[in-house]
Design a protein around this motif. Structure first.
Motif, short mmCIF file in Angstrom:
data_model
loop_
_atom_site.label_atom_id
_atom_site.label_comp_id
_atom_site.label_asym_id
_atom_site.label_seq_id
_atom_site.Cartn_x
_atom_site.Cartn_y
_atom_site.Cartn_z
N THR A 24 0.80 -0.98 -0.01
CA THR A 24 -0.05 -0.48 -0.04
C THR A 24 1.03 1.33 -0.07
N TYR A 25 0.52 2.23 -0.97
CA TYR A 25 1.23 3.56 -1.23
C TYR A 25 0.42 4.08 -0.15
N GLY A 26 1.22 4.80 0.29
CA GLY A 26 0.28 6.44 1.35
C GLY A 26 -0.12 6.34 2.58
N GLU A 31 -4.32 5.86 1.05
CA GLU A 31 -4.29 5.56 1.27
C GLU A 31 -3.88 4.74 -0.88
N VAL A 32 -3.17 3.84 -1.47
CA VAL A 32 -3.49 3.63 -2.61
C VAL A 32 -2.76 1.75 -2.44
N ARG A 33 -4.02 1.07 -2.49
CA ARG A 33 -3.37 -0.81 -2.42
C ARG A 33 -3.31 -0.69 -3.92
N ALA A 34 -1.50 -0.81 -4.12
CA ALA A 34 -1.22 -1.16 -5.53
C ALA A 34 -1.18 -2.78 -5.60
N LEU A 35 -1.38 -3.45 -4.40
CA LEU A 35 -0.40 -4.96 -4.81
C LEU A 35 -1.39 -5.55 -3.25
N GLY A 52 0.29 -6.96 -17.66
CA GLY A 52 -0.75 -6.27 -17.28
C GLY A 52 -1.95 -5.05 -17.65
N PRO A 53 -1.88 -4.50 -17.00
CA PRO A 53 -3.06 -3.12 -17.33
C PRO A 53 -1.88 -1.83 -17.14
N SER A 54 -2.03 -0.78 -17.22
CA SER A 54 -0.78 0.37 -16.99
C SER A 54 -1.39 0.36 -15.17
N GLY A 55 -0.26 0.83 -14.50
CA GLY A 55 -0.84 0.75 -12.55
C GLY A 55 -1.22 -0.88 -11.77
N CYS A 56 -0.63 -1.88 -12.79
CA CYS A 56 -1.54 -2.64 -11.89
C CYS A 56 -0.53 -3.08 -10.66
N GLY A 57 0.64 -2.63 -10.24
CA GLY A 57 1.53 -2.30 -10.01
C GLY A 57 3.41 -3.93 -10.50
N LYS A 58 3.53 -3.68 -11.46
CA LYS A 58 4.09 -4.26 -12.34
C LYS A 58 5.62 -3.83 -11.82
N SER A 59 5.80 -2.32 -11.63
CA SER A 59 6.95 -1.85 -11.60
C SER A 59 6.41 -2.08 -9.35
N THR A 60 5.62 -1.69 -8.86
CA THR A 60 5.90 -2.11 -7.49
C THR A 60 6.98 -4.02 -7.38
N ILE A 61 6.08 -4.64 -8.25
CA ILE A 61 6.81 -5.66 -7.78
C ILE A 61 8.07 -6.25 -7.41
N PHE A 94 15.87 0.97 -14.46
CA PHE A 94 14.08 1.24 -14.48
C PHE A 94 13.44 1.56 -15.50
N GLN A 95 11.99 2.70 -14.89
CA GLN A 95 11.12 2.45 -16.44
C GLN A 95 11.47 3.49 -16.94
N ASN A 96 11.82 5.14 -15.71
CA ASN A 96 12.55 5.70 -16.41
C ASN A 96 14.26 5.65 -16.35
N ASP A 179 12.21 -3.26 -16.72
CA ASP A 179 10.88 -2.77 -16.29
C ASP A 179 10.96 -2.08 -17.42
N GLU A 180 10.03 -1.92 -18.57
CA GLU A 180 10.25 -1.89 -19.81
C GLU A 180 11.49 -1.27 -20.49
N PRO A 181 12.46 -2.10 -20.85
CA PRO A 181 13.78 -1.74 -21.54
C PRO A 181 13.26 -1.23 -22.30
N THR A 212 6.57 -5.84 -18.83
CA THR A 212 7.04 -4.96 -20.29
C THR A 212 5.55 -5.04 -20.91
N HIS A 213 5.00 -4.24 -22.36
CA HIS A 213 3.44 -3.84 -22.36
C HIS A 213 3.28 -4.23 -23.71
N ASP A 214 4.51 -5.31 -24.22
CA ASP A 214 4.37 -5.29 -25.72
C ASP A 214 4.96 -7.40 -25.37
N ALA A 230 -5.62 -5.16 -12.78
CA ALA A 230 -5.24 -3.94 -11.67
C ALA A 230 -6.64 -4.42 -10.57
N ARG A 231 -6.13 -3.25 -9.77
CA ARG A 231 -7.04 -3.01 -8.44
C ARG A 231 -8.15 -3.78 -8.23
N PRO A 232 -7.36 -4.83 -7.08
CA PRO A 232 -6.23 -4.59 -6.50
C PRO A 232 -5.37 -5.79 -7.47
#
Ligand SMILES: Nc1ncnc2c1ncn2[C@@H]1O[C@H](COP(=O)(O)OP(=O)(O)OP(=O)(O)O)[C@@H](O)[C@H]1O
Ligand SMILES: [Mg+2]
Lengths: 277, 257
Positions: A24-26, A31-35, A52-61, A94-96, A179-181, A212-214, A230-232
């Protein structure tokens, strides 16, 4: 709260393992439950793709596995120990691109050699000879020969991303988190780098977790694809990819390959409520 | 002519024009030396009395640089302490702003009380004046380091010290050098003030004595020396700043070099 009968243990043949991990972030109303109660097991030397869809917690893992954030509950094991205690060489893209702006590309890519054992002991002696050659060879491999003395802000987004990939690989990590290299790259460069990535995995056999998204990329590179919802955020399905290696781009026109990517696509596109039992 | 050259040319013309206008106005309105000497007179005075002025100028420069060096040491140390964590930064920042807004001239008598008149209170005043911009900038640079850059190091299991020396400090350099430019002129102000109040040497003291004996051209000669020294120090530190932290300015010329 009930105390567990014994403290959690890692599964015997898992190199990376998530057990009922929730993050959970915040706090409070931010509060955002990421995973949500996620389990994942990766064997040593395996290649896993996470889609998985954007914002589903991949980077979090990925951040949980590298110990950048701590799970709100549940346990993350790496090499049989709780994360951050393990003496495993980790490489992360990293993603960036997050290159350090005051260093040239060469020095950016060399950074892990300066920090990570056993390279750091030899860093002073070898940074102008062996290490330098190694970095330059790696840069050349991703098409950045001749850019080693440039600063990150003198490069395009795709070039920075490739340099960031080099930085993740240079210290020959046992665990590779990507992360999406290849996200900011054109189709041709991307396919070329898939080939390089596959070769690298086949020769050195690091344990890889690729976000990846691909879907084509996932099916081309991975041994196993984990689909998240996503969510949760949680892993809803895992598919084993059985194609023989080395795989080629021609494979992506194979009917079996196309069926696989289509099936994955439907899983991800399906609204969350249908997947809830 | 390229724009940069034109800008430099215009600045030079403005400075020269200023002195020419000053000279002409003094002549035109017949202003007496004792009120406002002409620039040409000031230069003549400066040339004639150089042997007497020179030791004072050196004294002032010396005091300033010693105070500045101490200020850097103290400033970097305190700045690193305050910037070490978000909490320390948030807690200490109001105090810092409070201190830096006190008119620091007020501390000169205290230093004189503790250390007697002379060089020491001047060095300390210089240090006190220049320490705050350094502390604030170093702390801000460290505290605002992007967490993503630290994550790069943390993913490699780097120690706190490695993170500080490879990310925190380099990232803070532009802030640090920007503060040095300001700090060195502040140190200079501090020195002169302390010399005026409580010293028997230095340009500040020279001007004090000259004005009490109505030697107005000498007062202005002192002022001119101060201006030249001040500008010179500023230029030196801006030059160092550009050389060391070029990556933060992203100038094309840096890219070439
Ligand atoms: N630092 C943070 N603070 C608060 N919420 C965050 C933070 N980082 C991520 N989140 C939230 O956690 C959720 C999962 O984020 P995460 O970055 O893991 O997604 P992702 O699967 O990597 O998405 P994408 O494919 O777009 O990169 C998102 O809903 C996001 O809003
Ligand atoms: Mg992400």
């Amino acid at each position: 709260m009930l105390a567990p009968a014994s403290s959690p243990r890692a599964h015997a043949d898992a190199f990376v393992e998530l057990q009922k991990v929730t993050h959970t972030y915040g706090r409070g109303d931010k509060e955002v439950r990421a995973l949500e109660s996620t389990d994942l097991r990766i064997e040593k030397g395996d290649f896993i793709a996470l889609v998985g869809p954007s914002g589903c917690g991949k980077s979090t893992i990925l951040k949980l596995v590298t110990g950048l954030i701590n799970a709100s509950s549940g346990v993350v094991f790496v090499a049989g120990r709780e994360v951050t205690a393990e003496p495993v060489r980790v490489g992360m893209a990293f993603q960036n691109p997050t290159l350090l702006p005051w260093l040239t590309l060469r020095d950016n890519v060399m950074l892990p050699l300066k920090i990570v054992a056993p390279f750091r002991q030899e860093y002073r002696a070898k940074r102008r000879s062996e290490f330098r050659d190694r970095v330059d060879a790696l840069l050349a491999q991703v098409g950045l020969a001749g850019f080693a003395d440039k600063y990150p802000w003198q490069l395009s987004g795709g070039m920075m991303q490739r340099a960031s990939l080099c930085r993740a690989l240079v210290h020959e990590p046992q665990l590779l988190m990507l992360d999406e290299p290849f996200g900011a790259l054109d189709q041709f460069t991307r396919e070329e780098l898939w080939g390089i990535m596959q070769e690298l995995w086949m020769t050195r056999r690091p344990t890889v977790l690729l976000v990846t998204h691909d879907l084509k990329e996932a099916a081309y590179l991975a041994n196993r694809i984990c689909v998240m919802q996503a969510r949760p955020g949680r892993i809803i399905q895992e598919s084993v990819v059985g194609f023989a290696r080395p795989r080629t781009i021609a494979l992506s026109y194979d009917p079996e390959f196309v069926t696989l990517t289509q099936r994955l696509r439907e899983l991800i596109m399906r609204p969350a409520k249908e997947t809830v039992q | 002519m390229n724009p940069q050259l034109r800008r430099r040319f215009a600045s030079a013309a403005l400075i020269i024009g200023f002195f020419v206008a000053w000279e002409l106005l003094c002549v035109a309105f017949g202003i007496k030396d004792i009120v406002l000497p002409r620039p040409s007179q000031i230069v003549v005075t400066l040339a004639q009395r150089m042997p007497a002025i020179w030791p004072h100028a050196l004294q002032t420069l010396y005091t300033t640089l010693v105070g500045f060096a101490l200020g850097i040491l103290a400033g970097v140390f305190l700045g690193a302490l305050v910037g070490s964590s978000k909490l320390a930064y948030d807690v200490a920042y109001p105090l810092l702003v409070g201190f830096s807004s006190i008119p620091k001239v007020a501390v000169v008598p205290i230093f004189v009380l503790w250390f007697g008149a002379g060089t020491i209170p001047a060095v300390l005043t210089a240090m006190i004046l220049c320490v705050f911009p350094i502390v604030v900038n170093v702390a801000t640079g460290l505290a605002t380091t992007e967490p993503e850059l630290e994550d790069v190091m943390r993913a490699l299991k780097a120690s706190k010290f490695d993170i500080l020396s490879n990310v925190g400090l380099p990232r803070t350099m532009p802030y640090f050098f920007a503060s040095l430019k300001v700090a060195v002129t502040q140190a200079f102000v501090g020195t002169v003030i302390a010399e005026t109040v409580a010293s028997n040497r230095g340009i500040g003291n020279l001007m004090m004595i000259a004005s009490s004996s109505f030697d107005v051209p000498l007062v202005f000669a002192g002022l001119l020396i101060l201006a030249v020294l001040g500008v010179a120090l500023y230029v030196v530190f801006s030059f160092i700043e550009v050389r060391v932290t070029g990556w933060a300015h992203r100038k094309d010329e840096f890219a070439m070099g």
